[in-house]
Design a protein around this motif. Structure first.
Motif, PDB file in Angstrom:
ATOM      1  N   SER A 179    -129.283  68.690 -24.858  1.00  0.00           N
ATOM      2  CA  SER A 179    -128.974  68.239 -23.503  1.00  0.00           C
ATOM      3  C   SER A 179    -128.279  69.339 -22.726  1.00  0.00           C
ATOM      4  N   HIS A 180    -128.503  69.326 -21.389  1.00  0.00           N
ATOM      5  CA  HIS A 180    -127.780  70.217 -20.485  1.00  0.00           C
ATOM      6  C   HIS A 180    -126.611  69.509 -19.809  1.00  0.00           C
ATOM      7  N   VAL A 181    -126.502  68.197 -19.998  1.00  0.00           N
ATOM      8  CA  VAL A 181    -125.463  67.422 -19.320  1.00  0.00           C
ATOM      9  C   VAL A 181    -124.202  67.479 -20.183  1.00  0.00           C
ATOM     10  N   LEU A 182    -123.447  68.567 -20.045  1.00  0.00           N
ATOM     11  CA  LEU A 182    -122.349  68.829 -20.964  1.00  0.00           C
ATOM     12  C   LEU A 182    -121.234  67.799 -20.858  1.00  0.00           C
ATOM     13  N   ALA A 183    -120.970  67.291 -19.658  1.00  0.00           N
ATOM     14  CA  ALA A 183    -119.916  66.288 -19.514  1.00  0.00           C
ATOM     15  C   ALA A 183    -120.258  65.034 -20.304  1.00  0.00           C
ATOM     16  N   GLU A 184    -121.525  64.659 -20.314  1.00  0.00           N
ATOM     17  CA  GLU A 184    -121.945  63.488 -21.073  1.00  0.00           C
ATOM     18  C   GLU A 184    -121.977  63.791 -22.564  1.00  0.00           C
ATOM     19  N   VAL A 185    -122.437  64.984 -22.928  1.00  0.00           N
ATOM     20  CA  VAL A 185    -122.438  65.385 -24.331  1.00  0.00           C
ATOM     21  C   VAL A 185    -121.034  65.279 -24.908  1.00  0.00           C
ATOM     22  N   GLU A 186    -120.050  65.717 -24.126  1.00  0.00           N
ATOM     23  CA  GLU A 186    -118.666  65.718 -24.599  1.00  0.00           C
ATOM     24  C   GLU A 186    -118.165  64.308 -24.901  1.00  0.00           C
ATOM     25  N   GLN A 187    -118.728  63.309 -24.221  1.00  0.00           N
ATOM     26  CA  GLN A 187    -118.318  61.922 -24.450  1.00  0.00           C
ATOM     27  C   GLN A 187    -119.140  61.230 -25.534  1.00  0.00           C
ATOM     28  N   THR A 188    -120.136  61.931 -26.074  1.00  0.00           N
ATOM     29  CA  THR A 188    -121.092  61.284 -26.968  1.00  0.00           C
ATOM     30  C   THR A 188    -121.086  61.838 -28.384  1.00  0.00           C
ATOM     31  N   VAL A 189    -121.019  63.164 -28.529  1.00  0.00           N
ATOM     32  CA  VAL A 189    -121.316  63.780 -29.821  1.00  0.00           C
ATOM     33  C   VAL A 189    -120.089  63.884 -30.717  1.00  0.00           C
ATOM     34  N   ASP A 190    -120.374  64.041 -32.007  1.00  0.00           N
ATOM     35  CA  ASP A 190    -119.346  64.320 -33.009  1.00  0.00           C
ATOM     36  C   ASP A 190    -119.291  65.813 -33.322  1.00  0.00           C
ATOM     37  N   ASP A 191    -120.478  66.422 -33.414  1.00  0.00           N
ATOM     38  CA  ASP A 191    -120.602  67.837 -33.765  1.00  0.00           C
ATOM     39  C   ASP A 191    -121.415  68.559 -32.701  1.00  0.00           C
ATOM     40  N   GLY A 204    -119.934  73.338 -35.446  1.00  0.00           N
ATOM     41  CA  GLY A 204    -118.706  72.699 -35.894  1.00  0.00           C
ATOM     42  C   GLY A 204    -118.512  71.373 -35.203  1.00  0.00           C
ATOM     43  N   THR A 205    -117.356  70.787 -35.403  1.00  0.00           N
ATOM     44  CA  THR A 205    -117.069  69.515 -34.758  1.00  0.00           C
ATOM     45  C   THR A 205    -116.746  69.744 -33.286  1.00  0.00           C
ATOM     46  N   LEU A 206    -116.878  68.693 -32.500  1.00  0.00           N
ATOM     47  CA  LEU A 206    -116.517  68.780 -31.088  1.00  0.00           C
ATOM     48  C   LEU A 206    -115.047  69.150 -30.941  1.00  0.00           C
ATOM     49  N   THR A 207    -114.208  68.595 -31.798  1.00  0.00           N
ATOM     50  CA  THR A 207    -112.773  68.890 -31.738  1.00  0.00           C
ATOM     51  C   THR A 207    -112.505  70.366 -31.962  1.00  0.00           C
ATOM     52  N   GLU A 208    -113.238  70.968 -32.872  1.00  0.00           N
ATOM     53  CA  GLU A 208    -113.048  72.394 -33.149  1.00  0.00           C
ATOM     54  C   GLU A 208    -113.405  73.255 -31.947  1.00  0.00           C
ATOM     55  N   VAL A 209    -114.501  72.907 -31.268  1.00  0.00           N
ATOM     56  CA  VAL A 209    -114.954  73.757 -30.164  1.00  0.00           C
ATOM     57  C   VAL A 209    -114.152  73.532 -28.894  1.00  0.00           C
ATOM     58  N   THR A 210    -113.516  72.364 -28.769  1.00  0.00           N
ATOM     59  CA  THR A 210    -112.740  72.074 -27.558  1.00  0.00           C
ATOM     60  C   THR A 210    -111.248  72.055 -27.846  1.00  0.00           C
ATOM     61  N   GLY A 211    -110.816  72.789 -28.849  1.00  0.00           N
ATOM     62  CA  GLY A 211    -109.400  72.843 -29.186  1.00  0.00           C
ATOM     63  C   GLY A 211    -108.569  73.428 -28.056  1.00  0.00           C
ATOM     64  N   ASP A 212    -107.275  73.163 -28.092  1.00  0.00           N
ATOM     65  CA  ASP A 212    -106.326  73.667 -27.092  1.00  0.00           C
ATOM     66  C   ASP A 212    -106.641  73.163 -25.692  1.00  0.00           C
ATOM     67  N   GLY A 213    -107.272  71.985 -25.599  1.00  0.00           N
ATOM     68  CA  GLY A 213    -107.502  71.374 -24.296  1.00  0.00           C
ATOM     69  C   GLY A 213    -108.647  71.958 -23.501  1.00  0.00           C
ATOM     70  N   GLU A 214    -109.448  72.822 -24.098  1.00  0.00           N
ATOM     71  CA  GLU A 214    -110.580  73.423 -23.394  1.00  0.00           C
ATOM     72  C   GLU A 214    -111.709  72.399 -23.273  1.00  0.00           C
ATOM     73  N   SER A 215    -112.354  72.332 -22.110  1.00  0.00           N
ATOM     74  CA  SER A 215    -113.490  71.428 -21.946  1.00  0.00           C
ATOM     75  C   SER A 215    -114.704  71.998 -22.666  1.00  0.00           C
TER      76      SER A 215
END
Length: 237
Positions: A179-191, A204-215
């Motif tokens: 998907s290109h809809v990153l805002a929706e991906v962020e609310q949907t995926v685990d990895d 990696g996991t979504l948490t790993e890639v968005t660590g330190d509050g990065e979107s």
């Protein structure tokens, strides 16, 4: 897995795993090699090196592919003169499935009331749902979806989010969604799996890639512009 077209390396030694019970976002800029990777995985394109496996086997060697993997690569490959219900019944007949599955999946994707309408009169969002219904016919343990949110209105996108998470978290399905809809991906995926210029840059996991509050949007831009060495892209410098 690798694949080149006329000297252009579309996919370059990409390797990743999608776990059961998770929704994995498959992300990358336009031309990054996402669709080619999915087509190789589904046996539509032969890779030059490596292979894509579903439950440890190549797609071509699966005895009953529809029962193991459901896929939606585009929602335009539908006969406009058939009704949605007949489209699914034809698929059932071809796969040796009971035609009752057509009714079940129409209801599951929320278009049962449109089952007797010709596909040529469907909106893009309804076509997407019909394609998803086809992917569900064999009750597969793997779903591979390329841009499934295309044509969906906001209500449909919210429905898709719930649908994907239900498939993974309640039914244990391994869901791979591009998907290109990153805002929706962020609310949907685990990895997440991110590729750029045909090469893997992050898994990696979504948490790993968005660590330190990065979107996810900012992380995606950082990772896809940082180069293509998966051992160094985690460093934002």
């Amino acid at each position: 897995m690798s694949k080149a077209f006329r000297g252009h390396q579309a996919v370059d030694r990409v390797s990743f795993t999608v776990e059961p019970g998770t929704v994995t976002g498959f992300l990358g800029p336009n031309g990054a090699g996402k669709t080619t990777t999915l087509r190789c995985l589904l046996g539509l394109v032969r890779p030059d090196g490596g292979e894509g496996l579903v439950n440890g086997r190549s797609y071509a060697s699966l005895p009953n592919p529809l029962a193991e993997v459901g896929a939606v690569l585009e929602a335009t490959n539908l006969h406009p003169g058939r009704t949605g219900r007949n489209h699914l019944r034809v698929m059932c007949d071809a796969a040796g499935l009971p035609v009752s599955r057509a009714e079940e999946v129409l209801a599951e994707v929320g278009i049962a009331e449109a089952g007797n309408k010709r596909v040529g009169g469907y909106s893009m969002g309804m076509r997407q749902r019909l394609s998803l219904a086809g992917a569900l016919l064999g009750d597969p343990g793997v779903l591979i979806l390329d841009e499934p949110a295309n044509g969906l209105d906001p209500e449909g996108i919210e429905w898709l989010r719930r649908f994907l998470r239900h498939q993974a978290h309640e039914k244990g399905v391994a869901v791979l969604v591009s998907s290109h809809v990153l805002a929706e991906v962020e609310q949907t995926v685990d990895d997440v799996v991110i590729i750029a210029r045909g090469r893997l840059v992050h898994q990696g996991t979504l948490t790993e890639v968005t660590g330190d509050g990065e979107s996810l949007h900012d992380a995606f831009l950082r990772l896809t512009s940082a180069g293509t060495d998966p051992h160094t892209v985690g460093d934002p410098k």
